[in-house]
Scaffold this motif. Sequence first.
Motif, mmCIF file in Angstrom:
data_model
loop_
_atom_site.group_PDB
_atom_site.id
_atom_site.type_symbol
_atom_site.label_atom_id
_atom_site.label_comp_id
_atom_site.label_asym_id
_atom_site.label_seq_id
_atom_site.Cartn_x
_atom_site.Cartn_y
_atom_site.Cartn_z
ATOM 1 N N ASN B 236 0.837 -1.194 0.000
ATOM 2 C CA ASN B 236 0.000 0.000 0.000
ATOM 3 C C ASN B 236 0.868 1.238 0.000
ATOM 4 O OD1 ASN B 236 -2.671 -0.732 -0.140
ATOM 5 N ND2 ASN B 236 -2.719 -1.299 2.041
ATOM 6 N N PRO B 237 0.786 2.060 -1.035
ATOM 7 C CA PRO B 237 1.654 3.233 -1.078
ATOM 8 C C PRO B 237 1.153 4.348 -0.150
ATOM 9 C CG PRO B 237 0.293 3.138 -3.047
ATOM 10 C CD PRO B 237 -0.045 1.923 -2.242
ATOM 11 N N GLN B 238 2.108 5.098 0.443
ATOM 12 C CA GLN B 238 1.743 6.225 1.307
ATOM 13 C C GLN B 238 1.481 7.489 0.480
ATOM 14 O OE1 GLN B 238 4.514 4.176 1.679
ATOM 15 N NE2 GLN B 238 5.278 4.269 3.785
ATOM 16 N N ILE B 239 2.141 7.594 -0.681
ATOM 17 C CA ILE B 239 2.019 8.793 -1.529
ATOM 18 C C ILE B 239 1.352 8.365 -2.836
ATOM 19 C CG2 ILE B 239 3.288 10.701 -2.613
ATOM 20 C CD1 ILE B 239 3.713 10.471 0.450
ATOM 21 N N THR B 240 0.203 8.940 -3.168
ATOM 22 C CA THR B 240 -0.539 8.445 -4.334
ATOM 23 C C THR B 240 -1.140 9.582 -5.154
ATOM 24 O OG1 THR B 240 -2.688 8.326 -3.224
ATOM 25 C CG2 THR B 240 -1.246 6.407 -3.010
ATOM 26 N N ALA B 241 -1.535 9.211 -6.398
ATOM 27 C CA ALA B 241 -2.353 10.094 -7.234
ATOM 28 C C ALA B 241 -3.685 9.404 -7.460
ATOM 29 C CB ALA B 241 -1.673 10.360 -8.570
ATOM 30 N N SER B 242 -4.781 10.178 -7.393
ATOM 31 C CA SER B 242 -6.111 9.645 -7.691
ATOM 32 C C SER B 242 -6.839 10.675 -8.546
ATOM 33 C CB SER B 242 -6.868 9.351 -6.392
ATOM 34 O OG SER B 242 -6.911 10.507 -5.580
ATOM 35 N N GLU B 243 -8.042 10.333 -9.009
ATOM 36 C CA GLU B 243 -8.866 11.246 -9.826
ATOM 37 C C GLU B 243 -8.059 11.896 -10.944
ATOM 38 O OE1 GLU B 243 -12.011 13.137 -6.902
ATOM 39 O OE2 GLU B 243 -9.993 13.205 -6.053
ATOM 40 N N ILE B 244 -7.467 11.045 -11.778
ATOM 41 C CA ILE B 244 -6.562 11.522 -12.835
ATOM 42 C C ILE B 244 -7.347 11.849 -14.100
ATOM 43 C CG2 ILE B 244 -4.595 10.884 -14.296
ATOM 44 C CD1 ILE B 244 -3.885 8.840 -11.982
ATOM 45 N N THR B 245 -7.135 13.038 -14.653
ATOM 46 C CA THR B 245 -7.722 13.411 -15.950
ATOM 47 C C THR B 245 -6.594 13.789 -16.894
ATOM 48 O OG1 THR B 245 -9.628 14.322 -14.790
ATOM 49 C CG2 THR B 245 -9.378 14.921 -17.107
ATOM 50 N N LEU B 246 -6.505 13.082 -18.041
ATOM 51 C CA LEU B 246 -5.465 13.381 -19.027
ATOM 52 C C LEU B 246 -6.054 14.268 -20.107
ATOM 53 C CD1 LEU B 246 -3.948 9.797 -19.407
ATOM 54 C CD2 LEU B 246 -3.138 11.645 -17.940
ATOM 55 N N ARG B 247 -5.284 15.292 -20.515
ATOM 56 C CA ARG B 247 -5.770 16.210 -21.552
ATOM 57 C C ARG B 247 -4.834 16.228 -22.758
ATOM 58 N NH1 ARG B 247 -6.096 19.494 -16.975
ATOM 59 N NH2 ARG B 247 -4.389 20.702 -17.846
ATOM 60 N N GLY B 248 -4.578 15.059 -23.336
ATOM 61 C CA GLY B 248 -3.720 14.957 -24.516
ATOM 62 C C GLY B 248 -2.372 15.620 -24.274
ATOM 63 N N LEU B 249 -1.885 16.339 -25.284
ATOM 64 C CA LEU B 249 -0.600 17.021 -25.144
ATOM 65 C C LEU B 249 -0.682 18.206 -24.186
ATOM 66 C CD1 LEU B 249 0.650 16.993 -28.842
ATOM 67 C CD2 LEU B 249 1.643 15.768 -26.918
ATOM 68 N N GLY B 250 -1.909 18.568 -23.787
ATOM 69 C CA GLY B 250 -2.098 19.742 -22.939
ATOM 70 C C GLY B 250 -1.769 19.539 -21.473
ATOM 71 N N SER B 252 -2.283 17.350 -17.629
ATOM 72 C CA SER B 252 -3.226 16.522 -16.870
ATOM 73 C C SER B 252 -3.554 17.200 -15.555
ATOM 74 C CB SER B 252 -2.604 15.148 -16.594
ATOM 75 O OG SER B 252 -1.493 15.290 -15.730
ATOM 76 N N SER B 253 -4.582 16.675 -14.889
ATOM 77 C CA SER B 253 -4.847 17.099 -13.515
ATOM 78 C C SER B 253 -5.110 15.859 -12.682
ATOM 79 C CB SER B 253 -6.044 18.058 -13.469
ATOM 80 O OG SER B 253 -7.172 17.437 -14.036
ATOM 81 N N PHE B 254 -4.818 15.961 -11.404
ATOM 82 C CA PHE B 254 -5.030 14.807 -10.517
ATOM 83 C C PHE B 254 -5.029 15.272 -9.066
ATOM 84 C CE2 PHE B 254 -0.457 15.168 -11.172
ATOM 85 C CZ PHE B 254 0.085 14.958 -9.905
ATOM 86 N N THR B 255 -5.435 14.370 -8.198
ATOM 87 C CA THR B 255 -5.365 14.645 -6.764
ATOM 88 C C THR B 255 -4.126 13.967 -6.201
ATOM 89 O OG1 THR B 255 -7.760 14.758 -6.610
ATOM 90 C CG2 THR B 255 -6.559 14.412 -4.556
ATOM 91 N N LEU B 256 -3.298 14.761 -5.536
ATOM 92 C CA LEU B 256 -2.084 14.224 -4.917
ATOM 93 C C LEU B 256 -2.373 13.986 -3.434
ATOM 94 C CD1 LEU B 256 1.014 13.621 -5.063
ATOM 95 C CD2 LEU B 256 1.367 16.033 -4.482
ATOM 96 N N ASN B 257 -2.183 12.735 -3.019
ATOM 97 C CA ASN B 257 -2.443 12.380 -1.628
ATOM 98 C C ASN B 257 -1.126 12.148 -0.906
ATOM 99 O OD1 ASN B 257 -5.440 12.069 -2.114
ATOM 100 N ND2 ASN B 257 -4.631 10.497 -3.494
ATOM 101 N N LEU B 258 -0.833 13.067 0.043
ATOM 102 C CA LEU B 258 0.398 12.966 0.835
ATOM 103 C C LEU B 258 -0.016 12.525 2.229
ATOM 104 C CD1 LEU B 258 2.043 16.381 -0.200
ATOM 105 C CD2 LEU B 258 2.439 14.134 -1.224
ATOM 106 N N GLY B 259 -0.136 11.220 2.443
ATOM 107 C CA GLY B 259 -0.635 10.757 3.726
ATOM 108 C C GLY B 259 -2.058 11.252 3.930
ATOM 109 N N ALA B 260 -2.272 12.027 4.986
ATOM 110 C CA ALA B 260 -3.622 12.475 5.325
ATOM 111 C C ALA B 260 -4.083 13.679 4.499
ATOM 112 C CB ALA B 260 -3.692 12.821 6.813
#
Lengths: 248, 450
Positions: B236-250, B252-260
């Motif tokens: 189980n990783p402590q540092i993760t990305a979730s809710e990832i949206t890719l926008r081609g060559l433009g 991306s956006s995502f949620t960065l989870n640093l522990g809590a």
Amino acid sequence: MADLKLRIGALYPDQMNIYADRGNIAVLQRRCEWRSVDVSVTAIGLGEPIDPEQFDLIYLGGGQDDDQRRCAADLIERKRDGLVAAAARGAILLGVCGGYQLLGRWYELGEERIEGVSLLDVETIRGEGSRLIGNVAIETRLPGAPEGAVLAGFENHGGRTRLLDGAQPLGRVLKGQGNDGSSGYEGCRAGTVIGTYLHGPLLPANSWFADWLISSALGDDLELSPLDDSLELEAHAAACRAAGIAGS
Amino acid sequence: MSRLRLGIATAVARLVAAVLRVGGSGGTSAPGKVLLALAPQAIAQRSARLARGCAVISATNGKTTTSAIVAEIMRADGATLVHNHAGANMAGGIAATLIDQDGDFGLFEVDEFWLPGLVQQLEPRAVLMANLFRDQLDRYGELDQIVNRWREVAESPRSGRLVLNADDPLIAGLGDGVDDPLYFGLEDIEAGSASPQHASEQACCPVCGSQFTYSVYFVGHLGHYRCPNGHASRPNPQITASEITLRGLGGSSFTLNLGAESFSIGLAMPGLYNVYNAVAAAALAVSLGVASDDIVAGIEAASPAFGRAEALDVAGRECSIMLIKNPAGANEVLRTLASDNEPRALLIALNDRIADGRDISWIWDADFEQLASSVDEITCTGSRSVELALRLKYAGIAPERVRVEANLGPALDGALATSTSRLVVLPTYTAMLEIRGLLVARGAATGSFA
């Protein structure tokens, strides 16, 4: 050529695929499709037996040492009889790099001996020196192909392979290392069973050999319809030049 | 070795660097090689002087980009960097960086093969091991051997904190039995697929040898995996990305989870592979004790590194360079292109020099089939341009869309002339260096260069 069908068996595509072996299958497949020759590719994985009646051409590529060990054990246990029977009824068996070694008698790594299926009378020993790596070109003598037709590719192998008991090489080394870096021979052929260290992959750079395999697998007298091979011929010439001989 | 000897060696090496700069060939590792010849312990000695220590990054893909993101984060944290940002990542390049730059924190990307030896000398506070893919078999050998070398690093007391990719089974296992490794990974299963790409590595359970089964694949063999017999699984990783949206060559956006804590991130770099690079950079920063706000600010400030999705302005034309060098990396670039609908011309450059790999067979493991349904005009160039064009033919790309011009200069001019839309360049390493030079000569805004 609509009534013809080439049935390809690809052995261990998940494990024995390290040198872009997929390229060899893609070339066989496309060159059949472009001629309206029906073609099928069936993956034959770990644990599955081979029905010798079901294939006209069986391909075995190379893998990392651990994968090759697992596949070698499976080959002996589950597939040897099927392979021997397929070869006996004239199917083409093509082994490249690790696949070549496993078609031979054995591969010795120090104390360890990995048994092969002995369809080719060759033995391979992991050499003391460095791996044999680089561009390579060989001249061949194949029935129905022009005398001295050249195969060009890239080799990268630690094993040194020796021809035993009058086994015939696939070709003579023009540039590069070949079976062992010293004998001047490359690969081995016994009837329709062929092994070689040439990848790059082999068939994209040598479309004439892809066609030779296809027509041999479909029946000896068959003449394949010609394709526009200008790019294929240029690629063959480029691979020859990379190996240090004039492109032909 | 005495301090005096290091001082003399450093002075000589700096002189070599100055002579090379006058000669117009900056940025080489030659001064570093001189330094190491005169003072073999120079890396260890100069590294030990860095007041805030150093960190090391290695991976098959993404080293330079991940380092660039970490550099932004560390600058946000107030560090002055000693950083091999142009990617000279063997001993000579690192030694050259250590004499060329002054700062309080060392940030080094290190070649996969040389990692054990350099970690011994650098004694970093943390080592990031981000991914391992099949790459240049003629140069590095088979992947098993790199994994074994990295195991030495994982077990060495000189490596500092281990920061490991939980999604890469070849790497995550290196944390077994190690004191408190920090894991990172992706949690958004929507961003992956249920089946693997061609030529993915096959990772096996270290206990029973069974092939891992996957619930999702993200990039190559990176994903969520477990042993079918229940022995081992993705930590189980402590540092993760979730809710990832890719926008081609433009980007991306995502949620960065640093522990809590969680943060919304806008990333300027395209593709899922760059989300991995950003999360890896965040994890390394966490291991170094950097505050969350600085991590977020650094990631958002990061722009593409040297030749990695760099966007340039060439005489009014938009031009992107995306390095391709092995199947896994190329597949991600091709996937990003396939998902982007903007019109463009493509220039693909395949060289076979030593730094590119002499063996070009890898192009048959890269999924150029992903371009078959696009309408791009494609120019193939480089020393093995013909074989590249042949690969495209067998990928099902209509030959009338493909031009072959072996020489990079005419190929670039031709590609610029055939289309008024954006130019996307996919070069191997040495072709990338040449093409950047050619673009400058043709009016690329040099301010955008690293």
